[in-house]
Design a protein around this motif. Sequence first.
Motif, mmCIF file in Angstrom:
data_model
loop_
_atom_site.group_PDB
_atom_site.id
_atom_site.type_symbol
_atom_site.label_atom_id
_atom_site.label_comp_id
_atom_site.label_asym_id
_atom_site.label_seq_id
_atom_site.Cartn_x
_atom_site.Cartn_y
_atom_site.Cartn_z
ATOM 1 N N GLY A 114 9.029 -54.663 -42.465
ATOM 2 C CA GLY A 114 7.409 -54.843 -42.438
ATOM 3 C C GLY A 114 7.088 -55.597 -43.635
ATOM 4 N N ARG A 115 5.748 -56.333 -43.605
ATOM 5 C CA ARG A 115 5.365 -57.077 -44.622
ATOM 6 C C ARG A 115 4.488 -55.892 -45.596
ATOM 7 N NH1 ARG A 115 7.210 -60.265 -46.765
ATOM 8 N NH2 ARG A 115 6.626 -62.290 -46.215
ATOM 9 N N GLY A 116 5.090 -55.910 -46.750
ATOM 10 C CA GLY A 116 4.600 -54.658 -47.935
ATOM 11 C C GLY A 116 5.592 -53.359 -47.894
ATOM 12 N N VAL A 117 6.362 -53.262 -47.130
ATOM 13 C CA VAL A 117 7.226 -52.184 -46.827
ATOM 14 C C VAL A 117 7.769 -51.770 -48.299
ATOM 15 C CG1 VAL A 117 9.481 -52.902 -46.007
ATOM 16 C CG2 VAL A 117 8.821 -50.611 -45.527
ATOM 17 N N LEU A 118 8.130 -52.897 -49.032
ATOM 18 C CA LEU A 118 8.893 -52.839 -50.436
ATOM 19 C C LEU A 118 7.619 -53.169 -51.261
ATOM 20 C CD1 LEU A 118 11.421 -52.575 -52.314
ATOM 21 C CD2 LEU A 118 11.505 -54.677 -52.325
ATOM 22 N N ASP A 119 6.753 -54.147 -51.095
ATOM 23 C CA ASP A 119 6.203 -54.844 -52.092
ATOM 24 C C ASP A 119 4.605 -54.712 -51.531
ATOM 25 O OD1 ASP A 119 4.990 -56.395 -54.200
ATOM 26 O OD2 ASP A 119 5.357 -58.146 -53.585
ATOM 27 N N ASN A 120 4.000 -53.624 -51.575
ATOM 28 C CA ASN A 120 4.032 -52.428 -52.547
ATOM 29 C C ASN A 120 3.672 -51.210 -51.731
ATOM 30 O OD1 ASN A 120 2.640 -50.771 -55.231
ATOM 31 N ND2 ASN A 120 5.084 -51.223 -55.171
ATOM 32 N N LYS A 121 3.365 -51.186 -50.415
ATOM 33 C CA LYS A 121 2.839 -50.304 -49.521
ATOM 34 C C LYS A 121 3.724 -49.124 -49.529
ATOM 35 C CE LYS A 121 -0.083 -53.128 -46.827
ATOM 36 N NZ LYS A 121 -0.508 -53.799 -45.334
ATOM 37 N N GLY A 122 4.932 -49.468 -49.387
ATOM 38 C CA GLY A 122 5.941 -48.334 -48.932
ATOM 39 C C GLY A 122 6.130 -47.426 -50.491
ATOM 40 N N PRO A 123 6.156 -47.963 -51.783
ATOM 41 C CA PRO A 123 6.300 -47.271 -52.768
ATOM 42 C C PRO A 123 5.076 -46.459 -53.265
ATOM 43 C CG PRO A 123 7.532 -49.345 -52.926
ATOM 44 C CD PRO A 123 6.818 -49.430 -51.789
ATOM 45 N N ILE A 124 3.806 -47.370 -52.926
ATOM 46 C CA ILE A 124 2.879 -46.665 -53.583
ATOM 47 C C ILE A 124 2.170 -45.473 -52.912
ATOM 48 C CG2 ILE A 124 0.994 -48.061 -52.620
ATOM 49 C CD1 ILE A 124 0.872 -46.339 -56.207
ATOM 50 N N MET A 125 2.504 -45.801 -51.443
ATOM 51 C CA MET A 125 2.239 -44.695 -50.444
ATOM 52 C C MET A 125 3.253 -43.489 -50.547
ATOM 53 S SD MET A 125 -0.465 -45.431 -48.517
ATOM 54 C CE MET A 125 -0.136 -44.142 -47.118
ATOM 55 N N GLY A 126 4.356 -43.786 -51.047
ATOM 56 C CA GLY A 126 5.494 -42.560 -51.429
ATOM 57 C C GLY A 126 4.862 -41.834 -52.704
ATOM 58 N N ALA A 127 4.013 -42.527 -53.500
ATOM 59 C CA ALA A 127 3.466 -41.855 -54.507
ATOM 60 C C ALA A 127 2.329 -40.909 -54.181
ATOM 61 C CB ALA A 127 3.062 -42.853 -55.704
ATOM 62 N N LEU A 128 1.591 -41.467 -53.127
ATOM 63 C CA LEU A 128 0.730 -40.677 -52.370
ATOM 64 C C LEU A 128 1.265 -39.261 -51.679
ATOM 65 C CD1 LEU A 128 -2.448 -39.913 -51.538
ATOM 66 C CD2 LEU A 128 -1.827 -41.558 -49.627
ATOM 67 N N PHE A 129 2.465 -39.751 -51.091
ATOM 68 C CA PHE A 129 2.897 -38.467 -50.254
ATOM 69 C C PHE A 129 3.563 -37.453 -51.494
ATOM 70 C CE2 PHE A 129 3.998 -41.821 -46.974
ATOM 71 C CZ PHE A 129 2.724 -41.724 -46.630
ATOM 72 N N ALA A 130 3.874 -37.982 -52.360
ATOM 73 C CA ALA A 130 4.496 -37.045 -53.621
ATOM 74 C C ALA A 130 3.453 -36.159 -54.130
ATOM 75 C CB ALA A 130 5.192 -37.675 -54.812
#
Length: 439
Positions: free
Chosen positions: A114-130
């Motif tokens: 998906g668009r943004g899954v790497l750049d950068n929605k996936g990683p920054i949402m990962g920080a939110l989940f953390a």
Amino acid sequence: MNFSELKQTIAEKTPFFQTQLAKVIQIPSIKSLGEDQAPFGRGPKAALETTLRIAQSFGLKTSQLSNQVGWAELPGKTANYIAALGHLDVVAAPLTGWNSDPFQLTIKDDYMYGRGVLDNKGPIMGALFALSLLKAEKLFPQHTIRVIFGTDEESGSADLKTYNSVEQPPLAGFTPDGKYPVVYAERGMVRLSLLIKIQDQSSLDIASIDGEFSPSYLPDRVQLKFVSGQRQTYSGIKTPSNAPDLGKNALAALAQAQSSRTGKIGEAFKWLAAAATDTTGSQIGIGYVGKVSGKLQISVYGAAYLASAQQLRVDFSIRYPIELTQEQLIQNLTKGLPTNSLLLIRQAVAPLYRDPQLPIIQKMSSIYESVTGLDGTPVTTTGITYARSLPNIVAFGPSFPGQRGIAHKENEWLRISDWQKIIAIEYLTLKSLAEMDFN
């Protein structure tokens, strides 16, 4: 929780996390004309609002500034904070070349697309989940922890200018918008346009040069149109502009095919061929290898022929090692330009350097090694990250060694197993930095 428990918890919660991520991926948060209460367009604003609602559902405190940047926060013993900083805006996603809807999170085997899954929605949402996991543990850290969501990283980072005008800087933090291990130096970048005046009759048969041109990537298809109506099409392999060596520039193919022409247009195409073919810049006299950050890179990403003015315009960016100044670069470049040309600087970003021995960098390196078992020696990058826009921030993730040329292309992907590691790294980094002594 210990590391074994952390891995198990992340694995168990991954389907839920994917459901939340899908809500953000489905928003085409591409910058558009600003509107009242939506300075970067409706898409980026909608992505920010959706993300903050998700954060609120975790019981986290949220805030936002001018519909440009927002954050979720876990209060600590002091108002001083450490941060994870990422962005929710994305580049455009033409439907051609995609095997799935770019604005739907598609899961297949160990991959998310998906668009943004790497750049950068996936990683920054990962920080939110953390952060949500830390909240669930009832952590009360020494320093407040903040996950910041920008919405203009792809178009100049005006959002963080607003943030910096209001908010105090973090004590330390990271942006998961680069690569692993932790990045201590980023090359400088200058974006330029070269206007070449054709002062003879050698280009009168040319009508236009057309293609899908963007500073984000090198084109894979361009077309030369003639006054007669005839068209010649040239193909290549699209690649992000910060990894030009991984692709094949269609503009290079066009210029090489036309460089045998005589007169001023032939001279102009010869220069374009040299600039677009050799990504090190050596053929146009700007090759440079730094001891710290390696080779200079040039990316020719656009061209246009203005028939009424008999002028060829070439758009390109140069990422240069930290040992080289912009002034030296421009001086070297101008020595080899075609005659009757004008060089315009469109954007300039200075190099970034952090001491690799800084305690926060050493801490991140240690965490990376503990989670992955890989060498955590700090590295440099050709990327332009948010680390330049907020003090005391370094790029840390999300791409692992060997993963290049994924962002800004069709079928953008992130491995689920990698995402789980990223979330674990972000959890441990946020927790560890929040207890560090910065006096």
